[in-house]
Design an enzyme around this catalytic site. Structure first.
Site, PDB file in Angstrom:
ATOM      1  N   CYS A 116      44.212  40.642  40.217  1.00 14.38           N
ATOM      2  CA  CYS A 116      44.581  40.402  38.823  1.00 14.38           C
ATOM      3  C   CYS A 116      45.665  41.347  38.310  1.00 14.38           C
ATOM      4  O   CYS A 116      46.212  41.133  37.229  1.00 14.38           O
ATOM      5  CB  CYS A 116      43.347  40.483  37.929  1.00 14.38           C
ATOM      6  SG  CYS A 116      42.114  39.208  38.307  1.00 14.38           S
ATOM      7  N   HIS A 258      45.549  41.900  30.698  1.00 15.06           N
ATOM      8  CA  HIS A 258      45.016  40.869  31.594  1.00 15.06           C
ATOM      9  C   HIS A 258      43.791  40.243  30.954  1.00 15.06           C
ATOM     10  O   HIS A 258      42.867  40.936  30.511  1.00 15.06           O
ATOM     11  CB  HIS A 258      44.661  41.492  32.943  1.00 15.06           C
ATOM     12  CG  HIS A 258      43.735  40.649  33.758  1.00 15.06           C
ATOM     13  ND1 HIS A 258      44.043  39.342  34.111  1.00 15.06           N
ATOM     14  CD2 HIS A 258      42.511  40.912  34.292  1.00 15.06           C
ATOM     15  CE1 HIS A 258      43.043  38.843  34.819  1.00 15.06           C
ATOM     16  NE2 HIS A 258      42.110  39.772  34.940  1.00 15.06           N
ATOM     17  N   ASN A 288      40.198  33.309  32.803  1.00 11.02           N
ATOM     18  CA  ASN A 288      40.831  34.346  33.623  1.00 11.02           C
ATOM     19  C   ASN A 288      41.590  33.668  34.758  1.00 11.02           C
ATOM     20  O   ASN A 288      40.983  33.130  35.685  1.00 11.02           O
ATOM     21  CB  ASN A 288      39.748  35.283  34.177  1.00 11.02           C
ATOM     22  CG  ASN A 288      40.309  36.417  35.014  1.00 11.02           C
ATOM     23  OD1 ASN A 288      41.417  36.348  35.532  1.00 11.02           O
ATOM     24  ND2 ASN A 288      39.524  37.471  35.173  1.00 11.02           N
TER      25      ASN A 288
END
Length: 337
Positions: A116, A258, A288
């Site tokens: 990520c 993020h 996500n």
């Protein structure tokens, strides 16, 4: 003899793409032991986009790349960097295929793997290429078909992760102009690599002599420990990045983290004392999306008008590895579509 001025990577274009298949919490409750309230309370997510049969990471990456090139008003780049955790194949890298499909045959093209945090690691890599004179323009794409590595029956991960892609075009420019990428802060802790992992599929499994199913083919995450480290490292990296940029935290106009989990986002913003009106978020409707999270968020918020020329932007991310990072930039005037 006058020394050449330093070269910096400058944001020149941005684009994003998500697959059309939108899955709501209500749809997930038909096959998982969960409720819409449980998902919203713990993650802040109401819906997410997922790939359909036969759609791969490269397909998402090409669409986002096309949009970024169009935004930049150019159809060429000297290099293509693809940040992803879900390459089309273990070998070769996916970036050369993406580059070829974008009409960029012959240019340097390679993948970056930092889960990520992949977009920020890719941003540092692309910026370094420009600073070193290896490229005048770089197309950086972050794309993940993350749902392809998620156990569809695991409610702790199936409700969180989604698919998408975001891309930026970086060009050589001056460090003092709008869009110039600021100081990069990157870090990792491989001693905690088992907190976020896909155990099977790599050389550890293939050389182990044990049945593949013992390793596990799906993504898994230790949620409580991940939360603690994500908040700690995104906070400290953000503080360091703004310090290196010479910004007091109060000077940050937009905070883009993020999109891991709404509770993580709130905790980091609270520690940094960044008010809600300065925070950017799309987690409610997109979940996500792994490495794609940051550029997807930036592209969407720029299109919505929440991110405008002159805004001082702080970016941060955290992911498997463990790996994390942060940087700053003054948002330039961009064409979005």
């Amino acid at each position: 003899m006058t020394a050449a001025p330093p070269r910096s990577a400058v944001l020149a274009g941005i684009g994003a793409y998500v697959p059309p298949n939108r899955v709501t919490n209500a749809e997930l409750t038909t096959r998982l032991d969960t409720t819409d309230e449980w998902i919203r309370t713990r993650t802040g997510i109401a819906a997410r986009h997922v790939v359909g049969p036969g759609t791969a990471t490269s397909d998402l990456a090409v669409e986002a790349g096309l949009r970024a090139l169009k935004s930049a008003g150019d159809d060429h780049a000297d290099a293509v960097v693809l940040a992803t955790t879900t390459p089309d194949r273990p070998c070769p890298a996916t970036a050369p295929d993406v580059a070829a499909r974008l009409g960029l045959r012959g240019v340097a093209a390679f993948d970056v793997a930092a889960v990520c945090s992949g977009f920020l690691y890719g941003l540092a890599t692309a910026s370094g290429m420009i600073a070193a004179g290896l490229a005048d323009t770089v197309l950086l794409i972050a794309a993940d078909a993350f749902t392809t590595i998620i156990d569809p029956e695991d409610r702790t991960t199936a409700v969180i992760f989604a698919d998408g892609a975001g891309a930026v075009v970086l060009r050589a420019g001056r460090p003092d102009e709008p869009g110039a990428i600021g100081p990069m802060v990157l870090g990792s802790d491989g001693g905690l690599s088992d907190l976020i992992e896909v155990p099977g599929g790599g050389s550890r499994e293939r050389s182990g002599g044990r049945p593949a199913e013992e390793y596990g083919r799906y993504f898994r995450m230790a949620g409580r420990e991940t939360y603690r480290h994500a908040v700690e490292h995104m906070t400290s990296a953000s503080q360091r990045a703004t310090e290196l940029a010479g910004w007091p935290m109060a000077a940050v106009d937009r905070f883009a983290a993020h999109q891991a989990n709404a509770r993580i986002l709130s905790a980091v913003a609270e520690r940094l004392e960044i008010p809600a009106e300065r925070q950017l978020s799309n987690i409610e409707n997109y979940g996500n999306t792994g490495a794609a999270s940051l550029p997807l968020l930036l592209a969407q918020e720029a299109q919505r008008g929440r991110l405008s020329a002159g805004h001082r932007v702080l970016l941060t991310a955290f992911g498997g590895g463990l790996a994390w990072g942060a940087t700053t930039l003054s948002w330039p005037q961009l064409t979005t579509s």
